[in-house]
Write an enzyme that holds these catalytic residues in place. Sequence first.
Site, PDB file in Angstrom:
ATOM      1  N   GLU B  26      11.691  11.937   5.774  1.00  0.00           N
ATOM      2  CA  GLU B  26      12.104  10.349   6.213  1.00  0.00           C
ATOM      3  C   GLU B  26      11.437   9.733   7.017  1.00  0.00           C
ATOM      4  O   GLU B  26      10.874   8.655   6.754  1.00  0.00           O
ATOM      5  CB  GLU B  26      13.344  10.026   6.819  1.00  0.00           C
ATOM      6  N   LEU B  28       8.216  10.589  10.855  1.00  0.00           N
ATOM      7  CA  LEU B  28       7.280  11.020  11.237  1.00  0.00           C
ATOM      8  C   LEU B  28       8.315  10.805  12.798  1.00  0.00           C
ATOM      9  O   LEU B  28       7.744   9.563  13.245  1.00  0.00           O
ATOM     10  CB  LEU B  28       6.383  10.409  11.242  1.00  0.00           C
ATOM     11  N   ASP B 171      23.807  14.537  12.709  1.00  0.00           N
ATOM     12  CA  ASP B 171      23.032  15.526  13.115  1.00  0.00           C
ATOM     13  C   ASP B 171      22.599  16.476  14.012  1.00  0.00           C
ATOM     14  O   ASP B 171      21.723  16.418  14.325  1.00  0.00           O
ATOM     15  CB  ASP B 171      21.367  15.345  12.325  1.00  0.00           C
TER      16      ASP B 171
END
Lengths: 180, 270
Positions: B26, B28, B171
């Site tokens: 999704e 950078l 995450d």
Amino acid sequence: MYITFPQFPKYKVYISLHQNISSEKLQTIKENLASQNSEYNYCFLNAHHIISLAHLQQAIHRSVMNYSRGTMSAKTVNAEIILNLSPVNSIMDAFKNFGIREDCDSAIVVKIIEEDSNEDVSEKLTKLVGPESELNDQVLFDLVDFKRFKKVYKLNDAKFTHTQNDLSKLAIGACILRGC
Amino acid sequence: MTDHLIAAVQTHLPNIDVNIISQGAEALVFETTTHPYNQTSEDASKYIIKYRPPKPYRHPKIDASITKIRTVGEARIMYKLSKLGIPAPTLISSDFNNGIVWMEYLGYNLPNGNISSFKNWLWFLEETAKAQQDEEGEDLSLCVSEEVKLVCNKVGELIGRIHLNDVIHGDLTSSNIILLPENNEPALIDFGLSSISGLPEDKAVDLYVLERAILSTHSVFSNTYNTWLLQGYKDIHHSKEFKQGSKKYSETIKRLEDVRLRGRKRSMLG
């Protein structure tokens, strides 16, 4: 002092601090701002709620960005700076908290100048408001009204609020997330 | 492949040299040495720019709104953590409409040149131990030293602390934990999948994800590391700072045992 932003080389920004302004002068400035006198086309801020240069520059940076892209939420770039300093979306509250006030005799003046203009802002401001004082992080920090600052930015429940750096980072975060 | 994305970020950030350091599905992540508004001349600090490029397969209007919502969500969690005094990058500047957030650069470079994430640090210790081992025979005690135990406990405490404040990281992997130069204090990064939730289920899934990540990236000592992490998680819940911590702890751990049996997803359908 003059600052520029690497992203927006077309604009330069003049920032100055004026201390010990008489209340009659503050009154005159306020009236002239209200009547939109073009001689007073500056952004006047009171120094009680500005914790550091980074905090102020963050708001100016965002205002210049919106100004150059035509995405401003306020009518003028001066009002946009005041709005971008505020953690709430109401422009009335922003003016109340950050605009020039009679109970604060120190004012910060910001002017955004197109690069090719060679207007002498410093001289004009000395005439309008009085002599300039030295402007740095320490001076700004000493002028802050901490109780009200914490209230404006809702930082009473924050954990680390001892140093200028901590407060500055939290205030910047609150400004960035305004209205989100 | 990523060239046009870098060109896109350059149009939003003219005159700023960016150096790509990571690419996800999704966003950078770039590093730069330029501060957007507060550049001091002899400053060698680095800053992180996270950019969510537009997805060409989405309708432009929906795309713009999704990008904005996700960027704002991430920034909001970062602000919440800095308000709570939990080590995480702080916000510097934002351009939500273009999906750009500037944040603080955390961590330092390890002696082998890699960034000081928890993962790299453990790998670095393993490498060092293996290099020494050639001369002295089998000795990996460096990987399970008191220092590692202390850091693992601190990581566990950190995760406990965010959970006690109802923040779910979403995450948790050893590369999303950065060790700071001061005493290897851990800090969290990457809140792209984070959310606010008080449910034991979400917290248990968070812990489970970390457990699996440790198992796959540091398999030799994964059991030891996981025990130490959970120990830190337990300690913070039982500290006096938080009310009802021990109750929340037992709920989450009970849930974690269920999650271990069934996996991260709640149901096998859909």
